[in-house]
Design a protein around this motif. Structure first.
Motif, mmCIF file in Angstrom:
data_model
loop_
_atom_site.group_PDB
_atom_site.id
_atom_site.type_symbol
_atom_site.label_atom_id
_atom_site.label_comp_id
_atom_site.label_asym_id
_atom_site.label_seq_id
_atom_site.Cartn_x
_atom_site.Cartn_y
_atom_site.Cartn_z
ATOM 1 N N ASP A 20 8.448 -8.730 -0.140
ATOM 2 C CA ASP A 20 7.069 -8.805 -1.359
ATOM 3 C C ASP A 20 5.687 -7.727 -1.380
ATOM 4 O O ASP A 20 5.243 -7.311 -2.220
ATOM 5 C CB ASP A 20 6.695 -10.321 -1.053
ATOM 6 N N GLY A 21 6.342 -6.834 -0.082
ATOM 7 C CA GLY A 21 5.272 -5.378 -0.314
ATOM 8 C C GLY A 21 4.380 -5.912 0.647
ATOM 9 O O GLY A 21 3.914 -4.503 0.879
ATOM 10 N N ASN A 22 4.244 -6.803 1.405
ATOM 11 C CA ASN A 22 3.234 -6.947 2.442
ATOM 12 C C ASN A 22 4.077 -6.195 3.319
ATOM 13 O O ASN A 22 4.675 -6.418 3.661
ATOM 14 C CB ASN A 22 3.052 -8.459 2.568
ATOM 15 N N GLY A 54 -5.240 -8.125 5.560
ATOM 16 C CA GLY A 54 -6.296 -6.498 5.016
ATOM 17 C C GLY A 54 -5.442 -5.873 3.945
ATOM 18 O O GLY A 54 -4.659 -5.620 2.862
ATOM 19 N N THR A 55 -6.425 -4.666 4.091
ATOM 20 C CA THR A 55 -5.878 -3.328 2.892
ATOM 21 C C THR A 55 -6.024 -2.344 3.713
ATOM 22 O O THR A 55 -7.064 -1.964 4.421
ATOM 23 C CB THR A 55 -6.835 -3.024 1.490
ATOM 24 N N LEU A 56 -4.496 -1.229 3.711
ATOM 25 C CA LEU A 56 -5.257 -0.284 4.254
ATOM 26 C C LEU A 56 -5.223 1.409 3.424
ATOM 27 O O LEU A 56 -5.374 1.219 2.322
ATOM 28 C CB LEU A 56 -3.187 0.185 4.059
ATOM 29 N N SER A 97 1.039 -1.224 -0.181
ATOM 30 C CA SER A 97 0.405 0.189 0.106
ATOM 31 C C SER A 97 0.904 0.897 0.441
ATOM 32 O O SER A 97 1.903 1.539 0.079
ATOM 33 C CB SER A 97 -0.860 -0.297 1.453
ATOM 34 N N PRO A 98 1.106 1.887 -1.253
ATOM 35 C CA PRO A 98 1.278 3.179 -0.902
ATOM 36 C C PRO A 98 1.214 4.225 0.098
ATOM 37 O O PRO A 98 1.194 5.316 0.547
ATOM 38 C CB PRO A 98 0.558 4.366 -2.178
#
Length: 423
Positions: A327-329, A420-422, A262-263
């Motif tokens: 991996d960015g997570n 989840g997603t921020l 997430s940015p």
């Protein structure tokens, strides 16, 4: 295999140095102006790889982006609140806007998840419920948990231990098996400590009204019936349990969570529980500080600024840490502000599928955190929130790749199931 990789690294380094020259070769005829020589080298440079192009594009995007995500440090909060006169956190009646719903704890006796306001009452109830099962253990917990003054607890434990010692040494003498409740030492040192009377009763003492010489009215005594040798040995063990007792404390629930790339990874909105001050106290202090902020900005030395930053960091009870994985997570957890760095490394290690592999954690600004350092989050400037970068040990990863190893999910399945997603 390790020697093979070392030789390979040397060969790559040698080749990257460019073509060699003979010592007898005349270089004067080949000399050119510095500008053209530089241009010729640039012309011979190979085109950038696809990965380099992607990295460059990402860097340009970050530079051109007008509003960069930023971790709100304690100094940022002070400046913003001083200028606007309002807290940076969302309204308290909208917990969905927070980065974490709150601070929670786990009861070690029941396993229940508790809010900060619930933990003390719940633990007291859990201890009292244990009297039916083990009154000695429950009373020991009471003594060490219900009383905040450690010196008073220590004094009471010493006196009760002396009671037991005298009884065991003189089991047939009645005077050692009686405790006069109105006795000054008992009143000032034992009775004032919650749980001490319950412990004596758990040992077998019973309350009896007995006559006192020179008094018309009877007084209350705690009396221990004459005990067998086996009962006396058991009493010694129970005394030892009292001496070794520790307070029952709710354990901070780290609330481990995983988020997709997430940015907004550097954006944090913290609930009020993270602050040592109330919202009103914090707002008033920021208003006062903002009046002097510009006046003192040019007068403060570096040492003065660092001292002030340390003072501000003490205003936080907890800190919210996010770890960005390769991996960015993102892995998120809640910690005490005074927790030490090894606690963070252990938290990350327990969340990974391959936690046995060595890894590095890099703080904002590029500082590499050291697991061996007993430094707190506050001392490392990681409060009230921070984004940490995770990196595998490069040498170990190279060995794994050479052996045919394949990359897999970094986080354990139970974390990925609820990812989840921020927003």
């Amino acid at each position: 295999m390790k020697k093979f990789f070392e030789d390979l690294k040397k060969d790559v380094k040698f080749k990257s140095a460019g073509p060699g020259k003979k010592l007898t070769e005349d270089t004067s005829s080949n000399s050119k102006p510095a500008r053209s020589d530089c241009n010729s080298r640039q012309n011979r440079r190979p085109p950038p790889s696809e990965g380099a192009q992607m990295a460059g594009a990402a860097a340009l995007a970050r530079i051109e982006h007008q509003q960069r995500p930023k971790v709100h440090t304690s100094q940022d909060a002070i400046r913003i609140q001083g200028e606007t006169g309002s807290c940076t956190s969302p309204p308290e009646d909208d917990p969905a806007c927070f980065s974490v719903s709150g601070v929670y704890f786990t009861c070690p006796l029941t396993g229940a998840t508790l809010s900060k306001s619930e933990r003390e009452v719940h633990i007291k109830e859990a201890i009292l419920m244990r009297f039916e099962e083990d009154p000695v253990e429950a009373s020991v917990m009471m003594v060490h948990t219900f009383n905040k003054d450690k010196e008073k607890v220590k004094a009471a434990v010493e006196i009760i231990s002396k009671y037991v010692e005298n009884i065991c040494k003189n089991p047939t003498e009645e005077k050692y098996r009686k405790v006069r409740v109105s006795n000054k030492v008992f009143q000032e040192k034992v009775r004032c400590v919650e749980g001490s009377r319950e412990f004596l009763q758990a040992l077998g003492f019973i309350s009896i009204m007995l006559p006192v010489d020179g008094q018309e009215e009877e007084e209350e005594f705690l009396v221990l019936p004459e005990a067998s040798p086996d009962a006396l040995e058991l009493m010694k063990e129970q005394r030892d349990r009292l001496q070794r007792g520790e307070p029952v404390r709710a354990k901070l629930d780290r609330q481990p969570r995983a988020f997709r790339p997430s940015p907004h990874a550097q954006q944090f909105e913290l609930p009020p529980e993270f602050y040592n001050l109330t919202a009103e106290e914090l707002r008033k202090e920021q208003q006062q500080r903002s009046e002097l902020l510009e006046k003192n900005a040019m007068l403060r030395t570096k040492a003065m600024r660092e001292k002030e930053e340390q003072r501000e960091r003490k205003k936080y009870n907890y800190t919210l840490i996010r770890v960005r994985l390769p991996d960015g997570n993102l892995l998120q957890g809640t910690f005490y502000a005074w927790d030490r760095l090894p606690v963070l490394f252990e938290f990350v290690r327990e969340s990974l599928v391959d936690g046995w592999q060595p890894f590095e954690l890099i703080a904002p600004g590029g500082q590499k955190l050291q697991e061996s350092e007993e430094v707190s989050f506050a001392e490392s400037n990681l409060v009230p929130a921070a984004l940490i970068t995770f990196a595998w040990d490069a040498a170990v990863q190279a060995d794994i790749a050479a052996a045919g190893g394949q990359s897999q999910s970094l986080l354990k399945p139970q974390l990925l199931e609820t990812i989840g997603t921020l927003s």
